[in-house]
Design an enzyme around this catalytic site. Structure first.
Site, mmCIF file in Angstrom:
data_model
loop_
_atom_site.group_PDB
_atom_site.id
_atom_site.type_symbol
_atom_site.label_atom_id
_atom_site.label_comp_id
_atom_site.label_asym_id
_atom_site.label_seq_id
_atom_site.Cartn_x
_atom_site.Cartn_y
_atom_site.Cartn_z
ATOM 1 N N CYS A 292 19.841 -9.547 -27.523
ATOM 2 C CA CYS A 292 19.085 -8.443 -26.835
ATOM 3 C C CYS A 292 19.423 -7.853 -25.733
ATOM 4 O O CYS A 292 19.477 -6.779 -25.295
ATOM 5 C CB CYS A 292 17.670 -9.011 -26.841
ATOM 6 S SG CYS A 292 16.979 -9.792 -28.093
ATOM 7 N N CYS B 177 16.366 -4.118 -34.690
ATOM 8 C CA CYS B 177 17.350 -4.472 -33.589
ATOM 9 C C CYS B 177 18.217 -5.434 -34.094
ATOM 10 O O CYS B 177 19.685 -5.418 -33.770
ATOM 11 C CB CYS B 177 16.639 -5.082 -32.205
ATOM 12 S SG CYS B 177 16.078 -3.681 -31.212
ATOM 13 N N HIS C 180 19.842 -4.450 -23.485
ATOM 14 C CA HIS C 180 18.756 -4.187 -22.751
ATOM 15 C C HIS C 180 18.768 -5.116 -21.607
ATOM 16 O O HIS C 180 17.638 -5.534 -21.155
ATOM 17 C CB HIS C 180 17.313 -4.544 -23.591
ATOM 18 C CG HIS C 180 17.157 -3.567 -24.803
ATOM 19 N ND1 HIS C 180 16.706 -2.366 -24.681
ATOM 20 C CD2 HIS C 180 17.318 -3.598 -26.152
ATOM 21 C CE1 HIS C 180 16.771 -1.566 -25.726
ATOM 22 N NE2 HIS C 180 16.996 -2.397 -26.717
#
Lengths: 210, 267
Positions: free
Chosen positions: B176, B228, B180
């Protein structure tokens, strides 16, 4: 009135939470056991779908090391792994420069490798998702460095061609915890496609170098 | 001399341009997001969701009105803002969708196969789960996000989610954090929020579920995480699994305190 009770109880929960604060905003330090737990959880809580098989949650030595050291392994740990991967890159004989025009189309395409992609669709290189390349393409990502004038700055020597091809094939052979996908190693792109991208980056006629 | 000067000006312009472009993109996106937020169709879906909440279904032919979302059976007011949390009857931490699924199985007596057959809808028809989520979340407007953080399993879920957030795997070695983890980065023209920091994630956890204009669909946090991982080139996360709930717990605790302001509209 009701709102006040709600706010008060929310505040009470927050206060209780503060008594032993959770490490919000931090990046946890991992032990080997944590990594084993994460891999085991991935195997249990993810499932194969379409072309995305469960082999994808297995970690090779490079990724295991990067996860363990939060992407900053000691040099003496990283170096032998980089060297081994560099040796394993199957460099084709002869020129590594393909067709920059085909390379441009590959750089633009972000298709491929997701579970919703069909097995026979041609994969793209997704280059523009993260890099600036041609000045004509204004929609570029910034997760990677700008590759504007990549070849103009470096020339097209055999050594540069080899570096460019190798870096696309397996970025982690040059920088173990590079954030860039290993496009050849992961079988996203084939030999000809990587040659075409090498040309897109290096060819003096490519818009990247104009 | 003139040529050198001109060259210098051109270089300075070229250097200034990307910065200029970035500022404008951000401003334009915000302006557009404000514009679309004013005409959100989310409220229409809330009404449909309420009907489903009250609809008798399953072998036991009962509605979900007896479902305990953490504030007592049938209490929907402020329930979403207190999730995820630990549920003793299931002995695990649950987010909204996982809890709804649990109630469909236990309360309504439906099979998992039936209840989870179509958790994500499409443009033609949102899923039951999505409509229910929009309705329940709407009952938390203005309530500060305060997921459970006291129970040992709630703390465990946070810590597991935090580790998973940074865990790189998949065909392209992504976690992730790959997208991010750093401020002011973009994929193409899309700016990426830093989800590991309160300032980056507060507004996000306080606005899901949402109506997504680009998909013309109502979408939930379970879907957001699922999509995602699709783009991260991982295999598919299992709906309501410990991994997905741990991630939601991690993100919600990181962004806690923000008054819930959804369900609205996102690009």
């Amino acid at each position: 009135m009701n709102k006040h009770i709600l706010l008060l109880s929310a505040a009470a929960i927050l206060v209780a939470g503060c008594a032993a604060p959770l490490p919000v905003g931090e990046r946890p330090k991992l032990a080997a056991a944590d990594l084993d737990q994460l891999v085991a959880m991935s195997k249990r809580d993810f499932r194969a779908r379409g072309i995305a098989g469960m082999d994808r949650v297995e970690l090779d030595a490079a990724l295991r090391t990067c996860n363990l050291y939060n992407d900053e392994p000691p040099r003496e740990v990283a170096q032998p792994l980089e060297e081994a991967m560099l040796k394993a890159i199957p460099f084709p004989a002869g020129s590594l420069m393909g067709d920059w025009k085909r390379g441009q189309a590959l750089a633009q395409s972000g298709r491929g490798m997701t579970w919703s992609d069909k097995p026979n669709t041609a994969n793209g290189g997704s280059c523009y998702n993260c890099h600036q390349l041609s000045p004509q393409e204004e929609s570029f990502g910034t997760l990677g460095t700008s590759l504007r004038n990549f070849g103009k700055i470096r020339g097209t020597s055999e050594a540069i061609q080899r570096y460019t091809y190798g870096k696309i094939y397996n970025s982690k052979a040059y920088n173990l915890c590079s954030q860039m996908p290993r496009m050849g190693h992961s079988k996203t792109l084939n030999e000809q496609q990587i040659k075409d991208l090498t040309a897109y980056l290096l060819d003096p006629n490519s818009p990247v170098n104009k | 001399m003139l040529k050198t000067l001109m060259g210098g000006v051109a270089l300075a312009l070229a250097a200034a341009m990307p910065l200029q472009a970035q500022v404008d993109i951000r401003k334009e996106t915000q302006r557009w997001q404000q514009m679309i937020a004013e005409g959100s169709p989310a409220e229409l879906f809330e009404i449909e969701g309420e009907d489903l909440w009250k609809k008798k279904q399953g072998p036991k032919n009962v509605s979900l009105e007896g479902c305990d979302l953490g504030q007592g059976p049938g209490v929907v007011k402020a329930a979403y803002a207190r999730l995820p949390r630990y549920f003793a009857d299931a002995d695990r931490v649950m987010d909204l969708e996982t809890r709804l699924l649990h109630c469909m199985l236990t309360l309504q007596g439906r099979s998992r196969e039936d209840a989870a057959r179509r958790v994500f809808g499409n443009e033609d028809r949102p899923s039951e789960m999505e409509l229910l989520s929009i309705y329940i979340a709407g009952q938390s407007r203005g309530v500060p996000m305060a997921p459970g953080t006291r129970h040992a399993k709630e703390r465990e879920a946070f810590e597991l989610g935090q580790k998973l957030f940074f865990h790189r795997a998949g065909a392209w070695d992504f976690s992730c954090s790959s997208c991010h983890g750093e401020a002011d980065k973009r994929i193409r023209m899309q700016f990426l929020p830093v989800m590991s920091q309160p300032e980056g994630v507060r507004k996000i956890v306080a606005t899901w579920p949402t109506y997504l204009v680009r998909n013309a669909q109502v979408k939930t946090m379970q879907w957001r995480i699922w999509d995602c991982y699709r783009q991260m080139r991982w295999p598919e996360p299992v709906f309501g699994s410990e991994a997905t709930v741990a991630l939601t717990q991690y993100l919600t605790v990181t962004g806690q305190g923000e008054p819930y302001a959804g369900p609205g509209t996102k690009r």
